[in-house]
Every structure is written in C-alpha cells, then in structure tokens.
Write a protein that holds these residues in place. Structure first.
Motif, PDB file in Angstrom:
ATOM      1  N   UNK A 178     -15.569 -53.823 -38.475  1.00 47.23           N
ATOM      2  CA  UNK A 178     -16.201 -54.788 -37.565  1.00 47.23           C
ATOM      3  C   UNK A 178     -17.614 -54.381 -37.153  1.00 47.23           C
ATOM      4  N   UNK A 206      -2.734 -45.109 -53.748  1.00 43.63           N
ATOM      5  CA  UNK A 206      -1.511 -45.689 -54.285  1.00 43.63           C
ATOM      6  C   UNK A 206      -1.390 -45.432 -55.781  1.00 43.63           C
ATOM      7  N   UNK A 212      -6.685 -47.981 -52.684  1.00 47.90           N
ATOM      8  CA  UNK A 212      -5.993 -48.231 -53.961  1.00 47.90           C
ATOM      9  C   UNK A 212      -5.814 -46.968 -54.791  1.00 47.90           C
ATOM     10  N   UNK A 238     -11.217 -61.344 -51.007  1.00 41.70           N
ATOM     11  CA  UNK A 238     -10.797 -62.491 -50.202  1.00 41.70           C
ATOM     12  C   UNK A 238     -11.954 -63.054 -49.399  1.00 41.70           C
ATOM     13  N   UNK A 239     -11.764 -64.295 -48.967  1.00 47.04           N
ATOM     14  CA  UNK A 239     -12.755 -64.915 -48.096  1.00 47.04           C
ATOM     15  C   UNK A 239     -12.872 -64.150 -46.781  1.00 47.04           C
ATOM     16  N   UNK A 240     -11.716 -63.763 -46.213  1.00 50.10           N
ATOM     17  CA  UNK A 240     -11.737 -63.075 -44.913  1.00 50.10           C
ATOM     18  C   UNK A 240     -11.843 -61.557 -45.079  1.00 50.10           C
ATOM     19  N   UNK A 298     -10.348 -59.093 -45.500  1.00 48.76           N
ATOM     20  CA  UNK A 298      -9.097 -58.361 -45.393  1.00 48.76           C
ATOM     21  C   UNK A 298      -9.270 -56.871 -45.559  1.00 48.76           C
ATOM     22  N   UNK A 299     -10.204 -56.335 -44.793  1.00 53.41           N
ATOM     23  CA  UNK A 299     -10.296 -54.874 -44.742  1.00 53.41           C
ATOM     24  C   UNK A 299      -9.341 -54.403 -43.660  1.00 53.41           C
ATOM     25  N   UNK A 300      -8.895 -53.149 -43.747  1.00 50.10           N
ATOM     26  CA  UNK A 300      -7.995 -52.634 -42.712  1.00 50.10           C
ATOM     27  C   UNK A 300      -8.852 -52.145 -41.547  1.00 50.10           C
ATOM     28  N   UNK A 301      -8.650 -52.782 -40.382  1.00 45.29           N
ATOM     29  CA  UNK A 301      -9.580 -52.572 -39.287  1.00 45.29           C
ATOM     30  C   UNK A 301      -9.552 -51.176 -38.709  1.00 45.29           C
ATOM     31  N   UNK A 302      -8.403 -50.527 -38.796  1.00 43.08           N
ATOM     32  CA  UNK A 302      -8.301 -49.186 -38.230  1.00 43.08           C
ATOM     33  C   UNK A 302      -8.902 -48.124 -39.142  1.00 43.08           C
ATOM     34  N   UNK A 303      -9.363 -48.514 -40.330  1.00 44.91           N
ATOM     35  CA  UNK A 303      -9.863 -47.534 -41.290  1.00 44.91           C
ATOM     36  C   UNK A 303     -11.381 -47.654 -41.458  1.00 44.91           C
ATOM     37  N   UNK A 330     -13.642 -51.892 -52.995  1.00 39.61           N
ATOM     38  CA  UNK A 330     -12.229 -51.553 -52.983  1.00 39.61           C
ATOM     39  C   UNK A 330     -11.526 -52.185 -54.183  1.00 39.61           C
TER      40      UNK A 330
END
Lengths: 226, 781
Positions: free
Chosen positions: A140, A110, A107, A89-91, A93-98, A154
């Motif tokens: 971040x 899952x 993935x 994605x452009x943003x 979209x990583x999970x910030x708490x990880x 990912x």
C-alpha cells in the motif's frame, strides 16, 4: 499450446440454464499475444479462469500443451501453477502483510527453490523493473503502476510458459497502463505466451491477435499485422 | 432504547455464526458459574438455616466428639450459661422398620434428648415433634420415610415394629430441610427410647463410656471458650486429660470439621477444599468465556469503526456512540445471563445425579441472587467493552471511512496472548483431570487385600443364631471357595478402643481401631503375616487372641508385641502382626488396628471361585435365596466387595466426575473461542489464501500456514501451564494420606491433548478456507 473444443460453461437454476460460455473453440499457439475483449459479463474472466485451471468447464475438451487437463488431481494442478501458468490481476492481489521482496519471492518458495537462488532471482527482477529501492516497502506504500509491476514480477519469476492477465491495466491511468503493456509486450517478445483480458481498445492493440466475446460466444477473431 | 435493540439485533445477524458462538459460550459458562455458585453457597451456608444456629455448639475436639452420657446431667446441673443440652446417639446398625402391609425396610435411626427441636429447626408436617421427644417409644420421621412406609396414608398414630421386637408409634412427621445440613437422619426417637431398645446402664452413669455427641444451646452473650473450660472441669480428674483439648465447635462450622464418626453416620462432613477448587474452576470458566468475548468482539472492531465513521459524518456525538456500544454489550450479557439461567434450570437435575453435588435451584430466583447476577453482568459488560468502545468512538472520522484500514489491527499480538492464557487454563484443567483420575485409580488398586470375586452377606439378628447353618449352606455350594464370619466390611465404620497394654516392663495406654473376625478372615483377604502367627479356629486354645497391624506397633511405639496382653475383657493376647492394608477410605491414613478372635459377627464374607459372569450371577442369586429363607423378617443384603470399596472413596469419585465435567465444559468453551477466532482469521485471509494458491501453494501448505499461529500459542501456553499445573497438583495431593506420583506423562498428555483439540478446531475452518476455489476469493472487488 492451448486447444479448447466446444467449451460450455453454464449455471443451472431452478427453471433455466444460464450460459456464461457457449461452444467456445479456440486455439492459442506458443508465443502468441492474445487480447480478449468484450463487454462486462461476456465471459472473458471465466474463459481466462478455465484456461488458468482455476475453474472447470461444464462440458467440452481442453488440451494444454497436448494433455487433457480436465478433472486434474490437486497435485498435478498445483504443478501447473508452479511451473507453467502465472496470473496477474486487475486488483494486483499482493499480500498486504508482506514486503515487495517477499511478495515476489512467494512462488519460488512454493516451487522449492533454495534461499540462495531465490535471492539472486528476485534481485534480477527488481533490477529489471527498476524497483530495487522499493523492495522493503509494503504494497500500500506503492502507486498502482508500481504494485502491478510487482504483480508481474511475481508472476514471471517462476519462468512460466503462459501468462494470464485479467485486466491488468483496469485500475491504472493511461501512462502507467502503457508502461505495463510495454512490459508485457517485451515479455512476449522474449517468447512468453500471453493471454490478456481488457476493456480498453488501445491496450488491446498490443496483442498480436484479438478475439471479441459477446454473450459467451466468440464474435470475431483477428490477427493483427504488424 | 428501541434503537439500541434494533442495532443489537442487526449487529447480531450481520455475523450470525461468530455472534452465536460468542453468546452460547458466554451463556454456558455463566450457567456453570450459576450452578457452582449455588452449590458453593449451599455448602458454605450449611446449617445456617437453624434459627438458633449462632448459639448452638458441639462439644469435642478435632479427633474426638464422643462424650459420656453423664456429662449432660452434670452440665445441666452446674453450668448456668447453657440454655439447653442435647445428647445424640445412633444405633450401631440401621434398624429394620416393619409395618403391617409393607416389606421390612432398613433405615437409620438416631436418639436425642428432649431439647432437640429447640436447637435445630425443622418444619413439622404433622403431629407434635416436641411431645414425641418426651415420650418413650415415640418416633419422629421424615416425610421421605413416611412415604416409603405408609404411602399416602396419614403416618401419625401408626405403629412401627423395629428389628422385629420393639413396637413404636409415629408421633410426628417433619420435612427434611432443603438447605444443606450436617445432620442427616430419617427417624428420631427420645433417649428414653434408647434406654429401652439398647439397654446399657453404664452409658448414662459412668464416665468411662463415651457414646454420645453433646450439643449445647448457649444463652445469649455466653462465651463459648469459658463454657468449654467449665465443662472440662466437670470431668473426674483421671479422665480430664483425655478432654484437655476439647472446645465448643460452632454448629455452622461442624460441616467442614474433620472428625471420624463411628456407627451410622448421621453427621455428615463436607470438604472445604473441594468447594474452593470448584469455585476456582467457575472463575476459570468465566475467564475463558470473557476472553472469548473480548477476542470475538474485538475482531468486529473493523466493521464497527467503519459503521461509526458513517454515523459521525451524519452527526452522531462521541458520547452517543459510546453509550450505544456499552448498552449493546450490556444487552448481550443480559441475554447470555437469561439463557444461562434457563440452561441451569434444565441441567441442574442431571448434573446433581451425575456428580452428586447438592444445588438448590430455588435460590436462583431469590432477590439477592438476581440482583447480584444482573449487577455482575453490568459490571463485566462495562469492563470488557469500555476499552474497545472508547477506541471506536474516539477514532477519527476520515480514518474510519478509509477503505484500507491498517491491516495490523486484525493481527494484534494481544489476541494471541489471550489465546495463550485460555490454553494455559485448558492445559492446567486437563492435567488436573488426569491427575484426579490417576489418584482415584491409585486408590482403588492398592488396598493390600483381595477384592475380586468376594461378596459380603449381612448377618441379620435372625441369622446370628443360625451361623452354623449358613456356613454349611455356603460351603456345600461348589462355587464357594472360602467364607469368613467377621465384623469387617470395606469402608464401614469400625469401633475404636482405648485400653492398656501389659508389656514386659509395665502398662502402656494404647488406642486402636478394632473388629472381630474368625480365623478364615486372613486367608480370605489374602493378608500377609509379618511376625508371630494368625490365630486358628480352635477356640479352646485361641479364643481372645488378637492380631495387630504394623501401624499398631508404629503408633503405639511397641517393638515386640508378641505375647503382650490387652487389658480388656478376657485379657486378649497379641499373637501376630499383619502387614498394613487399607481398611478405611484412602484419604484416611491407615491407623492402629487389632483384629480379635471373637464370635461377634455382622457380615459373612464369601469368596467365590468363578470367573464367568453368568455363573457368578446365578451363584449369588442362589445364595441370596437360601439365606433369605433363614431370615424372613430382616432383609438380606449381598454386596460386592469391589463396589463396597468404591464407596470408600466415593467422595473422590464424585469429585472426579464433577471436576471432569466442569473442566470438559471449560475446554469446550475454550474451543468455541478459538473456533470463532479461526473463522475470523480465515475470513480475513481469504484473499491471501487465494493469491498463494494461484502462486502454487498446495492445500497442505495453506493449512500449515493457517494453523501455525495457533500451534505457536498453544506451545507458549504449555510452557506457562506446566509449572502452574505442577504447583496446583502438588498442593491438591497433599490432602491425601496415600498419593499417586506426579508423572511427567500427565503434563505431556495434557499438552498434546490441548494441541490436538486446538488443531482439530482450527483445522475445521482452515480446511474450508484452504480448499476454497481461489476464483471466488480473487474476483474483482
């Protein structure tokens, strides 16, 4: 690999029907690197979402790998997402708490890959993208280009056949953008089918084929000779 | 001020759902606190309204409040510190009131000495109550009774016939106090009237009869302890020992004293433990609501911090921001309080009906109550918004404006801990509710006698002479299995005797409860014989024979009672011992009991042999019709045994209802809190959920992820709650003479219920979040 026939996507409001995509006919073969270009609101992202099974068309036919994939059950769709299609994605979209490591690993969890195998697979990718030292940092704490590399890592760790990239370089300055595009090109050379949405003419040229969307229609479709 | 109102409103509509949940939760819990504090206030200030309440005392001790009638005369003669003394007695059975144009009506009646209205304050509606107390055959009645008897007509001057024999004149109508009182009666007459209606000279002249309660009005500065000693000295020496522990019980404390009253109970007792438990529930409910408040408002810090950043850039001072935030919270609490008062006014009647607790809603609008309520809201709002307000107002401008605030602020363990505290409370409340349920069921199931298909018919004075006719009517009815004429009725007060028992080696003082019953009683009740034999119907051999219960032997320390004689009229011989059964309410221990073969009859118990509800109903209607024909002037009442038994532990049933209702509300408020929290958690994680779904997570996996946190805190709450609940429940059960066990399943069930409730609440939001299309969540921001 992808066969879209007469795909429409529209929204009905009280008095009128607004088309986002109209009568799209598109075929993408295995191993292609397709760039989708077009101004804002021309339906690029919607087209990508439909191809990625995150959105469904209002009408038309969609064959993915020879099977119709409209109105899929959740289980089947999730299977596609686990094994066949991946996104960047452009943003980012990583999970910030990880951490970086955990983000890349998600993935595989899952998919049900065993912890031992996961370790080596993540390690390989970290190595390949030269981000081994960053594996315990949080998103971040990384630069945009590095975050996008993590996003790609990912996306490809589950060895998908199809990689969908929604303006992956949109938030990056050009050196970092080039690095990301080089990475995508490399992946394509290894045989991965890539569909890539972008505003940027230069980055679009990385694709072997470019289509241009305008008001929900395909205006041009050119194969680039290399 | 307008600015604060405006910004409060804007903040409210910015997140309408969470704010609404917050407001409603707070309002409901405050409403509960209001109702329970009104209730507790009413209970704890019982009888405070009497003008002379501080100087009025009841003479007696914790077990015995019955005194001889002659005592008053002696006190008036020789104890100078007593300004006035009043004896009160009641009729054994409530009399039947008859007026010309009305069906006969059973109601209670008490007798008292002249000074009654000097000791106790009642509002007069018509007539002169003091004058009425001087004349014989004059009645003072309450407004409620006056309305029942005479409708809208003037009551004063009307004639009333009592029990079809005594004619009395209504001299005054009084208002029953709105406040709580231990005295409860609908009609009052003088002692002179009692002498005419229930002639018994000995009651007034002999020290051996104890049929009165003696109330005293002491002069100012009179020491009650000294006075009590002087009163004990008035008793003849052979009686004095029985009264050695007596003292003066202040009027304000009578309500929470524990003594048994025989005959019509015009003295009502409250239970301080119940009041305390309900105050505790109110405190817990308030705590749950405040935790909700903290949780929900702290989840809005992020928004707030961003907002204040902008305000600071444009020149707001820290103190201004702080003041605004505190004012907003106070406004929020104040609106919750008004909403709560509104809810309380609406629901008080229903709650009173359902739970039987007494609440005086008028108190709510009294000055002190309002100022306490508003003051408390101010303090609470200050306490619970100070810390977040300080944090927000003192935060750095640049931090505030940064786009990516530290995501950890949204996930502090504090919030989890608070949820765990809430669930600890919820689990304790659920476990306690289950226990109260179990105890009440236990009480109703283990009486030790038959209670099914048995009805009782009261034997009115007119029926008393026609017992043989009744017996024939009933036994001719094919549905009737057995009947018994007796004085027993479940939970009904029974007389207490103290007399001497002649054993083989001398005499022994014994005290016991007693009632008369015919020989059929044992069979009908299904009582078990332990030793000796039951008496038979044959009066030539078995008249005046007595059967005692096991407690009789235990309490009076007798090994072999068979053949011993009670030195009463006719020297009754004990011929059998019956197994203990609950003849009193379950919170009283089974005491010594003697069942006498005596023709006195108050009730006819009828055992019916039918299982079909309709035929049962028809049979009862038929019996009622036939018996009513025999008793034209007195109403015949038919009662089901199991309903009468229910009355025996009615206070427990009402407590169960009260407690379950309030615990239920507490749990709902708790749910509102976690609903808001899960709403917030889901909103915060929308993006994460989207990413995970795109990466191949199934809905079920997302649900597990979202619910895991809450389940973890519920599990921790369970571990904390179990010992707390165990302790509280153990303490509560100590109040009961017969208690159910504390089974493990109570705790397990409470934990599972709490978990189920939490999961259901959280899943509602999680499901919505998990099934959302990830495209929406991942759209470019």
């Amino acid at each position: 690999m992808i066969q879209l026939t007469n795909i429409d996507k529209y929204y009905d409001s009280k008095f009128q029907r607004t088309y986002v995509l109209k009568d799209i006919i598109l075929e993408v073969k295995e191993g292609e690197f397709l760039s989708v270009m077009g101004p804002s609101g021309s339906g690029k992202s919607t087209l990508l979402n439909i191809i990625g099974l995150m959105d469904s068309p209002s009408s038309g036919k969609y064959l993915l790998d020879g099977n119709s994939v409209l109105d899929l059950k959740e289980k089947v769709r999730v299977d596609y997402h686990r094994n066949f299609i991946s996104f960047i994605f452009q943003a980012y979209h990583l999970i910030e708490e990880m951490t970086v490591y955990e983000n890349i690993e998600t993935p595989l969890i899952y998919k049900g890959v065993k912890s031992h195998d996961r370790e080596s697979m993540v390690a390989d990718l970290l190595d390949r993208f030269n981000i081994v030292a960053k594996k315990d940092l949080f998103p971040q704490q990384l630069s945009g280009g590095q975050q996008q590399l993590v996003g790609i890592a990912r996306a490809i760790i589950s060895k998908p056949k199809l990689l969908l990239a929604d303006e992956p370089t949109g938030n990056l300055h050009s050196t970092q953008g080039e690095m990301i595009m080089e990475t995508l090109k490399e992946l394509n050379n290894e045989g991965m089918t890539i569909i890539h949405v972008t505003h940027n003419e230069k980055f679009a040229q990385y694709g072997k084929r470019i289509i241009r969307l305008e008001d929900g229609n395909i205006r041009s479709d050119t194969n680039r000779k290399t | 001020m307008r600015g604060i109102l405006k910004s409060s409103y804007q903040n409210f509509v910015h997140r309408p759902i969470t704010n609404l949940i917050n407001l409603i939760g707070l309002a409901v819990s405050l409403a509960l606190v209001i109702i329970l504090s009104l209730y507790s206030f009413g209970e704890l200030t019982t009888d405070h309204f009497h003008k002379n309440a501080d100087r009025v005392y009841l003479y007696g001790d914790n077990n015995k409040i019955y005194t001889p009638g002659i005592l008053k005369d002696q006190i008036d003669l020789s104890i100078p510190g007593v300004e006035s003394s009043v004896r009160i007695a009641s009729t054994w059975e409530p009399p039947v009131f008859q007026v010309a144009e009305h069906d006969p009506l059973k109601s209670d009646l008490i007798f008292a000495d002249e000074g009654f209205f000097r000791l106790f304050t009642y509002k007069t509606i018509e007539g002169n109550p003091d004058a009425a107390m001087k004349e014989p055959m004059s009645l003072v009645i309450t407004r409620q009774l006056a309305e029942k008897l005479f409708g809208n007509k003037q009551a004063v001057g009307q004639l009333v016939k009592l029990n079809n024999s005594n004619e009395m004149t209504v001299r005054a109508v009084i208002e029953r106090p709105k406040e709580n009182s231990c005295l409860s009666f609908n009609a009052l007459a003088s002692i002179a009237t009692q002498k005419i209606m229930q002639p018994n000279e000995g009651e007034f002249t002999e020290w051996g009869w104890s049929n009165f309660q003696t109330f005293l009005l002491l002069k100012d500065n009179t020491n009650p302890q000294v006075t009590a000693k002087k009163i004990i000295a008035l008793f003849p020496e052979n009686r004095r020992n029985d009264y050695k522990n007596t003292h003066l019980i202040p009027l304000k404390k009578i309500y929470f004293s524990k003594f048994e009253i025989y005959g019509t109970d015009f003295l009502q007792a409250g239970d301080k433990n119940k009041v305390l438990v309900l105050i505790l529930v109110a405190a817990l409910v308030l705590m749950i609501a405040l935790i909700n408040f903290v949780n929900i408002s702290s989840s809005q810090w992020l928004d707030k911090i961003r907002q204040t950043g902008v305000m600071k850039v444009f020149g707001a001072r820290q103190s201004e921001i702080l003041r605004n935030m505190l004012a907003e919270t106070f406004l929020f609490f104040l609106s919750a309080l008004f909403l709560a008062a509104f809810l309380a006014v609406i629901f008080i009647p229903d709650i009173q009906n359902y739970t039987g607790i007494r609440v005086n809603p008028k108190l709510m609008f009294s000055g002190p109550f309002l100022s306490i309520a508003i003051g408390a809201s101010f303090i609470l709002s200050f306490l619970f918004s100070m810390i977040p307000a300080l944090r927000v107002s003192s935060s750095n401008v640049l931090d505030n404006l940064k786009k990516n605030l530290n995501p950890q602020t949204g996930k502090s363990p504090l919030r989890g801990i608070l949820v765990a505290v809430q669930f600890t409370i919820a689990i304790v409340l659920i476990a306690f509710t289950l226990l109260v349920q179990k105890q009440v069921n236990f009480g109703s199931s283990s009486f030790g006698f038959n209670q099914e298909n048995t009805i009782s018919v009261n034997i009115t004075p007119q029926l008393n002479q026609k017992k043989d006719v009744i017996r024939k009517i009933l036994l001719d009815n094919p549905s009737v299995k057995r009947i018994s004429m007796c004085q027993y009725y479940p939970g009904k007060t029974i007389s207490q005797w103290g007399t001497q028992l002649e054993t083989g080696n001398g005499k022994k003082q014994v005290n016991f409860d007693t009632f008369a019953a015919d020989a059929q009683f044992f069979n009908l009740m299904g009582l078990q014989l332990v030793s000796g034999r039951f008496y038979s119907d044959d009066l030539s051999t078995d008249a005046d024979k007595v059967v005692v219960n096991e407690s009789f032997l235990r309490e009076n320390k007798i090994d072999n009672p068979i053949g011993t004689k009670l030195l009463t009229r006719g020297n009754a011989e004990i011929i059998g011992v019956v197994k203990d059964f609950h003849y009193k309410a379950v919170n009283h221990p089974i005491a010594a009991l003697a069942i006498r073969n005596d023709p006195s009859t108050s009730y006819c118990l009828v055992n019916l042999q039918t299982t079909n509800f309709n035929s049962l109903h028809n049979t009862i209607q038929k019996i009622k019709k036939e018996i009513t024909e025999l008793s034209p002037s007195f109403p015949v009442e038919i009662a089901f045994f199991d309903q009468a038994i229910e009355k025996m532990y009615q206070s427990e049933i009402l407590f169960k209802k009260t407690f379950s209702l309030f615990a239920g509300i507490a749990i709902v408020i708790c749910c509102l809190g976690i609903l808001a929290m899960s709403l917030f958690a889901c909103q915060r994680r929308v993006k994460e959920i989207g990413i995970r779904k795109v990466n191949g997570a199934k809905v079920s996996e997302i649900l597990t992820m979202l619910n895991k946190d809450f389940v973890k805190w519920v599990a921790i709450a369970f571990v904390i709650a179990t010992p707390v609940a165990y302790y509280v429940m153990h303490k509560w059960l100590e109040n009961f003479a017969y208690k159910t066990e504390l089974s493990w399943w109570i705790f397990a069930l409470a934990g599972l219920l709490a978990l189920g409730i939490a999961l259901l609440t959280v899943s509602w939001q999680s499901w919505k979040a998990a099934t959302r299309n990830p495209v929406e969540a991942l759209r470019y921001e």
